[in-house]
Write a protein that holds these residues in place. Structure first.
Motif, PDB file in Angstrom:
ATOM      1  N   ALA A 120      44.310  65.009 -11.971  1.00  0.00           N
ATOM      2  CA  ALA A 120      43.454  65.978 -11.287  1.00  0.00           C
ATOM      3  C   ALA A 120      44.045  67.376 -11.349  1.00  0.00           C
ATOM      4  N   ASP A 121      43.181  68.360 -11.224  1.00  0.00           N
ATOM      5  CA  ASP A 121      43.601  69.735 -10.978  1.00  0.00           C
ATOM      6  C   ASP A 121      43.640  69.938  -9.467  1.00  0.00           C
ATOM      7  N   GLN A 122      44.539  70.817  -9.028  1.00  0.00           N
ATOM      8  CA  GLN A 122      44.769  70.952  -7.598  1.00  0.00           C
ATOM      9  C   GLN A 122      44.869  72.418  -7.182  1.00  0.00           C
ATOM     10  N   PRO A 123      43.865  72.938  -6.478  1.00  0.00           N
ATOM     11  CA  PRO A 123      43.935  74.313  -5.994  1.00  0.00           C
ATOM     12  C   PRO A 123      44.987  74.444  -4.892  1.00  0.00           C
ATOM     13  N   ASN A 124      45.531  75.621  -4.756  1.00  0.00           N
ATOM     14  CA  ASN A 124      46.341  75.958  -3.595  1.00  0.00           C
ATOM     15  C   ASN A 124      45.519  76.872  -2.702  1.00  0.00           C
ATOM     16  N   VAL A 125      45.813  76.851  -1.419  1.00  0.00           N
ATOM     17  CA  VAL A 125      45.104  77.672  -0.442  1.00  0.00           C
ATOM     18  C   VAL A 125      46.110  78.588   0.246  1.00  0.00           C
ATOM     19  N   LEU A 126      45.814  79.866   0.287  1.00  0.00           N
ATOM     20  CA  LEU A 126      46.646  80.815   1.027  1.00  0.00           C
ATOM     21  C   LEU A 126      46.298  80.674   2.503  1.00  0.00           C
ATOM     22  N   ILE A 127      47.245  80.158   3.287  1.00  0.00           N
ATOM     23  CA  ILE A 127      47.006  79.915   4.702  1.00  0.00           C
ATOM     24  C   ILE A 127      48.045  80.657   5.540  1.00  0.00           C
ATOM     25  N   VAL A 128      47.618  81.098   6.709  1.00  0.00           N
ATOM     26  CA  VAL A 128      48.504  81.825   7.614  1.00  0.00           C
ATOM     27  C   VAL A 128      48.385  81.242   9.014  1.00  0.00           C
ATOM     28  N   ASN A 129      49.418  81.458   9.801  1.00  0.00           N
ATOM     29  CA  ASN A 129      49.338  81.111  11.219  1.00  0.00           C
ATOM     30  C   ASN A 129      48.474  82.166  11.906  1.00  0.00           C
ATOM     31  N   PRO A 130      47.481  81.753  12.698  1.00  0.00           N
ATOM     32  CA  PRO A 130      46.599  82.733  13.354  1.00  0.00           C
ATOM     33  C   PRO A 130      47.341  83.787  14.173  1.00  0.00           C
ATOM     34  N   SER A 131      48.531  83.447  14.661  1.00  0.00           N
ATOM     35  CA  SER A 131      49.293  84.400  15.469  1.00  0.00           C
ATOM     36  C   SER A 131      49.751  85.611  14.672  1.00  0.00           C
ATOM     37  N   LEU A 132      49.671  85.515  13.320  1.00  0.00           N
ATOM     38  CA  LEU A 132      50.072  86.657  12.498  1.00  0.00           C
ATOM     39  C   LEU A 132      49.131  87.833  12.696  1.00  0.00           C
ATOM     40  N   GLY A 133      47.890  87.528  13.075  1.00  0.00           N
ATOM     41  CA  GLY A 133      46.947  88.587  13.409  1.00  0.00           C
ATOM     42  C   GLY A 133      46.193  89.195  12.242  1.00  0.00           C
ATOM     43  N   VAL A 134      46.180  88.519  11.093  1.00  0.00           N
ATOM     44  CA  VAL A 134      45.415  89.005   9.942  1.00  0.00           C
ATOM     45  C   VAL A 134      44.243  88.068   9.706  1.00  0.00           C
ATOM     46  N   LYS A 135      43.124  88.622   9.237  1.00  0.00           N
ATOM     47  CA  LYS A 135      41.922  87.821   9.033  1.00  0.00           C
ATOM     48  C   LYS A 135      41.475  87.738   7.586  1.00  0.00           C
ATOM     49  N   ASN A 136      42.107  88.514   6.709  1.00  0.00           N
ATOM     50  CA  ASN A 136      41.745  88.476   5.296  1.00  0.00           C
ATOM     51  C   ASN A 136      42.931  88.932   4.447  1.00  0.00           C
ATOM     52  N   VAL A 137      42.757  88.852   3.148  1.00  0.00           N
ATOM     53  CA  VAL A 137      43.840  89.191   2.229  1.00  0.00           C
ATOM     54  C   VAL A 137      44.222  90.664   2.331  1.00  0.00           C
ATOM     55  N   ALA A 138      43.243  91.529   2.478  1.00  0.00           N
ATOM     56  CA  ALA A 138      43.533  92.959   2.568  1.00  0.00           C
ATOM     57  C   ALA A 138      44.438  93.267   3.761  1.00  0.00           C
ATOM     58  N   GLU A 139      44.165  92.626   4.898  1.00  0.00           N
ATOM     59  CA  GLU A 139      44.989  92.854   6.087  1.00  0.00           C
ATOM     60  C   GLU A 139      46.395  92.279   5.903  1.00  0.00           C
ATOM     61  N   LEU A 140      46.494  91.142   5.215  1.00  0.00           N
ATOM     62  CA  LEU A 140      47.811  90.552   4.951  1.00  0.00           C
ATOM     63  C   LEU A 140      48.636  91.471   4.054  1.00  0.00           C
ATOM     64  N   VAL A 141      48.004  91.986   3.004  1.00  0.00           N
ATOM     65  CA  VAL A 141      48.702  92.878   2.083  1.00  0.00           C
ATOM     66  C   VAL A 141      49.174  94.144   2.808  1.00  0.00           C
ATOM     67  N   ALA A 142      48.306  94.681   3.640  1.00  0.00           N
ATOM     68  CA  ALA A 142      48.671  95.895   4.382  1.00  0.00           C
ATOM     69  C   ALA A 142      49.861  95.645   5.298  1.00  0.00           C
ATOM     70  N   LEU A 143      49.858  94.494   5.981  1.00  0.00           N
ATOM     71  CA  LEU A 143      50.956  94.159   6.885  1.00  0.00           C
ATOM     72  C   LEU A 143      52.252  93.938   6.114  1.00  0.00           C
ATOM     73  N   ALA A 144      52.153  93.250   4.979  1.00  0.00           N
ATOM     74  CA  ALA A 144      53.339  92.992   4.163  1.00  0.00           C
ATOM     75  C   ALA A 144      53.951  94.283   3.637  1.00  0.00           C
TER      76      ALA A 144
END
Length: 320
Positions: A120-144
């Motif tokens: 099988a092929d197997q996707p990975n999922v970018l997951i975060v703990n909700p306590s990090l306070g980001v809701k999308n990739v753009a917010e994660l990148v900005a925080l990083a």
């Protein structure tokens, strides 16, 4: 007798011997070596396949977890096992990656194994703990970018698809985060849920239940298309990481030199299972069934080995 005739007779004799061996195979239990802890997607798929193999082949099929050293302990064990079809490896992308990540391997990741089937092929999922306070990739990148080297991401170990997925993400987004490697995806996921780490690229089968329960937040999937079990989650390319297209795979290999007739017998059982009775079960855990031929899987492994070489060189990752 000239050399040509002698060689032909030897080839015919070997073929007949292999066919006879395959007819008797298996006459004792088979072991599937999983080079990671129990509970991950590779382990889950091995157990599902093992149950079908046992029923179809009439012998017990045992799953033997031998984790450690980014999968190298289990992979080395299979590479050095008798080439008789009774010891098999549940392989993943780490097999083709390790040849580039480690300079002192005790086995050759391509030459030491005979491909049986790509499961099988197997996707990975970018997951975060909700306590990090980001809701999308753009917010994660900005925080990083605000906190370079501060945010932490877990993985199943150095060189795992989780690790490589994060390296590609950081390269494409211009971010820097701290890698926290674990001995398998399950303990990393437990620490992510507990808030000890901020994020990770987890395999879809193990990530989905935590996302649907609300314990973790999914920001994107690594495949070019969305995952059926997470239809509202965008691909990373859609979410802003342009041209992101990297995902793992699961396959079965045997020690090099295993008779072709045995390989073909194993392939027939496993390929039929993943394309048939296991297809729905795989889809439920976000695995994309393949079930190809040994030749096709071998060609894929060669290609994947080359792809990893390019990724590892560009990211300058060396693990020993």
């Amino acid at each position: 007798m000239n050399l040509f005739k002698r060689a032909t007779m030897v080839a015919m004799l070997l073929a007949a011997t292999g066919a006879a061996f395959a007819q008797a195979f298996p006459n004792k239990p088979i072991r599937i070596i999983v080079p990671y802890p129990a509970g991950g997607s590779i382990d889950m798929s091995a157990r599902m396949i093992g149950e079908v193999m046992s029923r179809k082949l009439g012998q017990p099929v045992l799953v033997d977890n031998r984790p450690g050293a980014s999968g190298n302990i289990g992979m080395d064990y299979v590479a050095k096992s008798p080439a008789d079809g009774y010891t098999l490896l549940m392989a993943s992308a780490s097999l083709t990656a390790n040849g580039h990540l480690f300079t002192k391997l005790t086995y050759d990741p391509i030459k030491a194994f005979a491909p049986v089937v790509k499961v099988a092929d197997q996707p990975n999922v970018l997951i975060v703990n909700p306590s990090l306070g980001v809701k999308n990739v753009a917010e994660l990148v900005a925080l990083a970018k605000q906190k370079p080297g501060v945010l932490t991401y877990g993985s199943a170990g150095p060189g795992s698809t989780q690790h490589i997925s994060a390296m590609i993400f950081m390269n494409q987004t211009g971010t820097s985060m701290l890698h926290v490697p674990y001995k398998g995806g399950a303990p990393a996921l437990a620490d992510l849920v507990g808030g000890q780490i901020n994020m990770m690229f987890e395999t879809s089968p193990t990530a989905v239940p935590f996302v649907t329960s609300g314990k973790l937040l999914a920001l994107g999937v690594t495949t070019p298309k969305r995952v059926d079990t997470l239809p509202a989650v965008p691909t990373l390319a859609e979410a802003g990481a342009k041209n992101y297209d990297y995902y793992g795979w699961i396959g079965m290999t045997a020690p090099a030199g295993t008779p072709t007739a045995v390989i073909d017998k194993l392939n027939a059982v496993v390929a039929e299972a993943v394309k048939g009775e296991l297809r729905g079960k795989f889809a439920e855990i976000s695995l994309m069934p393949v079930g190809d031929s040994p030749t096709e899987f071998g060609a894929f492994m060669q290609k994947d080995y080359a792809v990893y070489g390019k990724i590892v060189k560009e990211a300058n990752i060396v693990l020993d």
